[in-house]
Design an enzyme around this catalytic site. Structure first.
Site, PDB file in Angstrom:
ATOM      1  N   GLY A 322      -1.231 -17.951 -17.969  1.00  0.00           N
ATOM      2  CA  GLY A 322      -1.210 -18.632 -16.682  1.00  0.00           C
ATOM      3  C   GLY A 322      -2.322 -19.660 -16.577  1.00  0.00           C
ATOM      4  N   MET A 324      -6.713 -20.339 -18.359  1.00  0.00           N
ATOM      5  CA  MET A 324      -7.755 -19.856 -19.258  1.00  0.00           C
ATOM      6  C   MET A 324      -9.078 -20.479 -18.878  1.00  0.00           C
ATOM      7  SD  MET A 324      -8.636 -17.923 -21.654  1.00  0.00           S
ATOM      8  CE  MET A 324     -10.314 -17.773 -22.278  1.00  0.00           C
ATOM      9  N   GLU A 325     -10.102 -19.615 -18.793  1.00  0.00           N
ATOM     10  CA  GLU A 325     -11.383 -19.956 -18.180  1.00  0.00           C
ATOM     11  C   GLU A 325     -12.363 -20.670 -19.097  1.00  0.00           C
ATOM     12  OE1 GLU A 325     -11.774 -15.550 -19.562  1.00  0.00           O
ATOM     13  OE2 GLU A 325     -10.230 -16.811 -18.675  1.00  0.00           O
ATOM     14  N   HIS A 358     -10.008 -17.590  -9.592  1.00  0.00           N
ATOM     15  CA  HIS A 358     -10.146 -16.611 -10.679  1.00  0.00           C
ATOM     16  C   HIS A 358     -10.850 -17.242 -11.876  1.00  0.00           C
ATOM     17  CE1 HIS A 358      -8.546 -13.034 -12.982  1.00  0.00           C
ATOM     18  NE2 HIS A 358      -8.847 -13.851 -13.987  1.00  0.00           N
ATOM     19  N   GLU A 359     -10.374 -18.412 -12.285  1.00  0.00           N
ATOM     20  CA  GLU A 359     -10.963 -19.057 -13.468  1.00  0.00           C
ATOM     21  C   GLU A 359     -12.390 -19.523 -13.203  1.00  0.00           C
ATOM     22  OE1 GLU A 359      -9.256 -18.457 -16.000  1.00  0.00           O
ATOM     23  OE2 GLU A 359      -7.515 -17.871 -14.826  1.00  0.00           O
ATOM     24  N   HIS A 362     -14.820 -16.687 -13.389  1.00  0.00           N
ATOM     25  CA  HIS A 362     -15.120 -16.314 -14.774  1.00  0.00           C
ATOM     26  C   HIS A 362     -16.363 -17.027 -15.301  1.00  0.00           C
ATOM     27  CE1 HIS A 362     -12.310 -13.495 -16.392  1.00  0.00           C
ATOM     28  NE2 HIS A 362     -11.239 -14.189 -16.060  1.00  0.00           N
ATOM     29  N   GLU A 381     -12.394  -9.235 -16.188  1.00  0.00           N
ATOM     30  CA  GLU A 381     -11.225  -9.575 -15.389  1.00  0.00           C
ATOM     31  C   GLU A 381     -11.231  -9.006 -13.981  1.00  0.00           C
ATOM     32  OE1 GLU A 381      -9.367 -11.839 -16.152  1.00  0.00           O
ATOM     33  OE2 GLU A 381      -9.755 -12.072 -18.285  1.00  0.00           O
TER      34      GLU A 381
END
Length: 953
Positions: A322, A324-325, A358-359, A362, A381
């Site tokens: 979906g 990537m950080e 969310h990313e 991170h 996570e």
């Protein structure tokens, strides 16, 4: 270390690069306190792992990229520190096409001899490069140089350094980007490809002059022209980072900087032609960055250790994950970054905000502080998942993400934990590549913070009042390693109310019970109305079977005399199998888990359930909406597990007839549909349950209406979307009539767009109730669309067709239409199953005839497995199950790993029929009684009996 004390090994001890305001800390302070041993090689006993006797310090990666040819030449030069004497072999990971040469020198540049004739060995199984030394070497600093050749994967599912495509005016264009998590950096360059090995990376990329500037984690520091048509760009050194977070991107993409400044850069990057869809992400993303900066007191843009940290976000047409950080260069699927107010619905708008949050989270949890090994992925996570909601909530409270956290993540975690296969958050069995991949699951993403939260502290409501006590916030403010348990203990000690109420509570033991235990508990409640004693008994909740486990559970509760649903501070920590609480005597109800602030289910004695049911029917809004959501979700799971009588369960659920709240219905819909599908093979029961569900929906549909209002809140819009989608699928006449009206207006005049938040069910109804021309109309819209989120809505709706030729066309397109991206192809297969019950034979025939081609065109063996697994919930006819079983066994060898999946599908389908047969009489009896009938018809009993005999003949 606390890590060893609580059984997390080194994995729970976070690794973090030095604070940029302090002198650099010696790397050996990152080591565990385990006794050092003398090794002649740095390969661990399990060759998937490397020992930490050799540490990378600086990695220089130089790639010469030939995009059209899908290949590259590489040179990696790594400064390493050997921490043990008498090393005879230096080992690290690789999975490139070929190694051309290896060289080793000391820190002074003196060459180190290698064995002849085998200076290096390649282990393809464990993906290792082993450098064989002529003589043992002493501890010290060395430089390893490797020349090699690599391929740019043309299948994005293979990850690593891969190539995707898009079109500009029907002209094919390529781009290449990276997805290295968890163990794919080795496909782009030899490296120490485990999260514990953190080092500085200096990336150089040579590309065609016709392309746009290359992107990587850091800004470009130098540009050269090695030849007329080639450009070489070298980037500033990264912070100390794990290999899986390194990233680069080669393309002719374009960038906008709508909200960034020189001191706080913020860029959105995409293919050409869609820059008008950058604005929302640019605004919400910068707001989230600012809020997290303020919250943690560690500024994102200062993480570059002397260089301003980039904050780039790239929208990719093809992306296996979906998002990537990657530090400084976050990758997303286009649907999760690009926003068009005319074509992106509210659900996808929320996706953009939450996934960006969310990313970005991170960068503090995962990048700055990193799990030592993948067994403790939840350390990365779960914190990111928590701030996914609350970081975005801080930036835009109107999205109501604080409450959505419960119905999305808490309910997801509890659902996952109800199965016997649920793993603990600290899963020590993570040891090889397959187990690493499988640990990227609900346990790591959804469960983690719920369990930590349960471990000691109330949820977000109280965090808002005293955010300074948050342990993860304090952890980041300490200069090198966080010692997670110690931070929780300190946070608890600084909360004087907690210290007063729980003076002898060991916070570490509480946390440990949630991290080490698989699954989640249910608390069984017995309320003695005569003396007010409330007896609580805990056990692991499982849909089938039982396990002997014990948690330390923070208990919150209220009763009918106080109705206090605002205080989520625990009144006690339950650390035994059974405990008594003194409550108020009387004929009233008690209720546990205020606002579902704990990760556990609650099952009451029958009399208490009866009193709760009666109260909810007359006064439901006096009970917190999240408690109502939990009650509904718990009861439906208790039906599945056989832990409540059918009559009592539906007695409790009866308040749904007047329920209007999004969160409550969110806890109900999926499980109501689960039960309904298990009755499909029993037409009378299935029809009765469908009618029952429609009866429950009547009042909420009337309340919501069919048209969106300017004053609607986020939860109202979301509720209308979920309720009408269900209602139309169940055949609600009003929903279908309104949807057809909107669809026909759209078909007659394509500029008269269907309201964006209504499209999922309106498009489906239009295609389902129409003919091939309706399908063709929407298919043309799909192929012409420039908004990926809207394309996914259309792709789902196209599968609603009842026209056989159209559905066959759809299935063929799922393999061969390059507008259907590879990450959407298995989705298309699932949508075809979901579109109509009548679709199943066509989809199965497509699978039978094309499974080998599906394996190739969908992206590999794992994608065929995904397609086969999707069938299990739709095999509701015993004759079709037998047909499927015959096909599976006839093609055992050709199916490969999908064979075992097929066997599991058969077993699951039989179990579904068995459950339906076992429960159908009670459910049907209830439904008949509800309709003023008193007995189950003899024909229905005979039908069930005949089916059971047929199944087990």
């Amino acid at each position: 270390h606390e890590a060893a004390r609580y059984g997390y090994n080194a994995a729970a001890h976070c690794t973090m690069y030095p604070n940029w305001n302090r002198p650099r800390v010696p790397m050996d302070e990152l080591r565990s306190n385990l006794e050092w041993m003398d090794y002649s090689t740095n390969v661990a006993e399990s060759a998937y792992r490397l020992l930490d006797t050799i540490q990378p310090r600086t990695m220089r990666v130089d790639l010469d990229v030939f995009l059209n040819e899908a290949r590259f030449d590489g040179i990696v030069s790594m400064d390493i520190e050997v921490l043990a004497s008498n090393i005879e072999q230096i080992v690290f990971h690789q999975n490139v096409v070929s190694i051309q040469g290896v060289n080793l020198v000391t820190a002074r540049g003196d060459p180190v001899g290698l064995k002849f004739p085998d200076p290096f060995t390649i282990d393809r199984h464990y993906e290792l490069l082993l450098i064989n030394l002529a003589q043992p070497i002493a501890a010290g600093n060395y430089t390893v140089t490797v020349r090699y050749r690599g391929q740019i994967n043309t299948n994005p599912v293979d990850r690593g350094f891969y190539r995707g495509y898009y079109y500009v005016n029907n002209q094919l264009r390529y781009y290449a980007t990276t997805q290295f998590q968890p163990f794919h950096a080795r496909k782009a360059f030899p490296c120490f490809d485990e999260p514990q090995f953190k080092s500085i990376y200096i990336i150089s990329i040579t590309r065609d002059r016709s392309l746009s500037p290359t992107y990587s984690n850091m800004p470009i520091s130098n540009t050269e022209t090695p030849s007329t048509n080639r450009v070489k760009e070298t980037f500033f050194p990264t912070p100390i980072v794990s290999s899986y977070l390194v990233a680069f991107h080669v393309s002719d993409f374009v960038e906008t900087s709508l909200t960034g400044t020189d001191s706080r850069p913020f860029g959105i990057i995409s293919r050409q032609g869609v820059t008008s869809q950058h604005e929302y992400a640019a605004k919400i993303g910068l707001k989230i960055t600012d809020k997290l900066d303020d919250y943690f007191g560690i500024l994102y843009h200062e993480m570059g250790q002397g260089t301003i940290m980039k904050n780039d976000h790239i929208a990719l047409p093809d992306f296996p994950s979906g998002a990537m950080e990657n530090w400084g260069m976050v990758n997303y699927r286009e649907a999760y970054l690009l926003y068009d107010p005319q074509h992106t619905n509210l659900i996808n708008k929320i996706f953009i905000a939450t996934i960006m949050a969310h990313e970005l989270a991170h960068k503090w949890f995962g990048n700055l502080v990193t799990c030592f090994w993948w067994s403790n992925l939840w350390l990365n996570e779960s914190f990111a998942s928590f701030y996914e909601y609350f970081g975005a909530h801080y930036a835009d409270p109107s999205l109501e993400l604080d409450d959505q956290f419960v119905v999305d993540y808490v309910h997801s975690a509890l659902t996952w934990d109800a199965g016997t296969g649920a793993t603990p958050m600290n899963w020590t069995e993570v040891s090889n590549n397959s187990s690493i991949s499988s640990h990227f699951s609900t346990t790591s993403y959804a469960k983690g913070f719920g369990s930590q939260d349960d471990g000691a502290f109330p949820r977000f409501q109280n965090f808002q009042e005293r955010p300074e006590i948050l342990p993860q916030r304090q952890c980041l403010r300490h200069w090198y390693s966080c010692g997670l348990v110690r931070r929780f203990e300190r946070a608890a000690s600084e909360d004087h109310v907690f210290a007063r109420d729980f003076p002898n509570v060991d916070v570490g033991e509480i946390l440990d019970s949630w991290v080490q235990n698989p699954g989640s508990p249910v608390i069984n409640v017995e309320f003695n109305t005569n003396n007010g004693v409330i007896t609580l008994t805990q056990e692991r909740f499982l849909l089938t079977g039982s396990r002997d486990q014990l948690w330390r559970i923070p208990i919150t509760w209220t009763d009918a005399t106080t109705r206090n649903f605002s205080n989520t501070r625990p009144s006690l920590i339950m650390n035994t199998r059974t405990v008594n609480i003194q409550g108020n005597a009387g004929q009233h109800w008690v209720m546990l888990n205020i606002a579902q602030s704990g990760l556990y289910r609650v099952n009451y004695d029958d009399s208490t359930w009866q009193r709760i049911a009666a109260f909810l029917r007359t006064n439901r809004e006096a009970v917190h909406k999240l408690n109502r959501a939990q009650i509904v979700n718990d009861v439906l799971f208790f039906i599945r597990a056989g832990k409540i009588t059918t009559s009592r369960a539906f007695d409790v659920l009866s308040f749904l007839e007047n329920e209007r709240d999004y969160y409550v219905w969110g806890g109900a819909i999926t499980q109501l549909e689960w039960i309904r599908r298990r009755l499909e093979h029993l037409p009378q029961a299935h029809e009765a349950f469908t009618a029952y569900t429609l009866d429950l929906l009547r009042n909420v549909i009337n309340h919501l209406g069919y048209n969106e209002r300017a004053t609607d809140s986020t939860s109202t819009i979301l509720n209308r979307m979920q309720i009408l989608n269900l209602a139309c699928n169940l055949g609600h006449s009003g929903c279908i009539s309104d949807s057809l009206q909107k669809w026909r207006q759209f078909r007659n005049n394509p500029t008269n767009l269907v309201p964006v938040n209504s499209r999922r069910y309106v498009y489906c109804v239009g295609v389902r109730q129409g003919n091939s021309s309706d399908y063709n109309f929407l298919f043309e819209r799909y192929n012409a669309s420039q908004n990926t989120a809207d394309m996914v809505v259309m792709l789902r709706a196209l599968a609603c067709t009842r026209d056989t030729n159209s559905l066959q066309h759809y299935m063929f397109q799922s393999m061969h239409n390059d507008r259907i991206r590879i990450h959407d192809r298995t989705n298309a297969f699932s949508y075809a199953l979901q579109g109509n019950r009548e679709n199943l034979p066509i989809v199965l025939n497509f699978l039978y005839q094309n499974f080998a081609a599906i394996r190739t065109s969908y992206g590999g063996e794992a994608r065929l497995v995904t397609a086969v697994n999707a069938i299990s919930g739709f095999l509701t006819d015993f004759a079709i199950i037998r047909e499927f079983q015959s096909w599976v066994y006839a093609n055992q060898l050709a199916l490969g790993t999908a064979f075992s999946t097929g066997v599991s599908v058969i077993n699951s389908a039989i179990s579904n029929l068995e459950w339906g047969n076992a429960e159908a009489t009670d459910i049907y009896n209830f439904l008949l009684a509800r309709s003023s009938s008193t007995t189950v018809t003899s024909s229905f009993i005979l039908m069930i009996t005949a089916l059971v005999v047929k199944m087990f003949h």
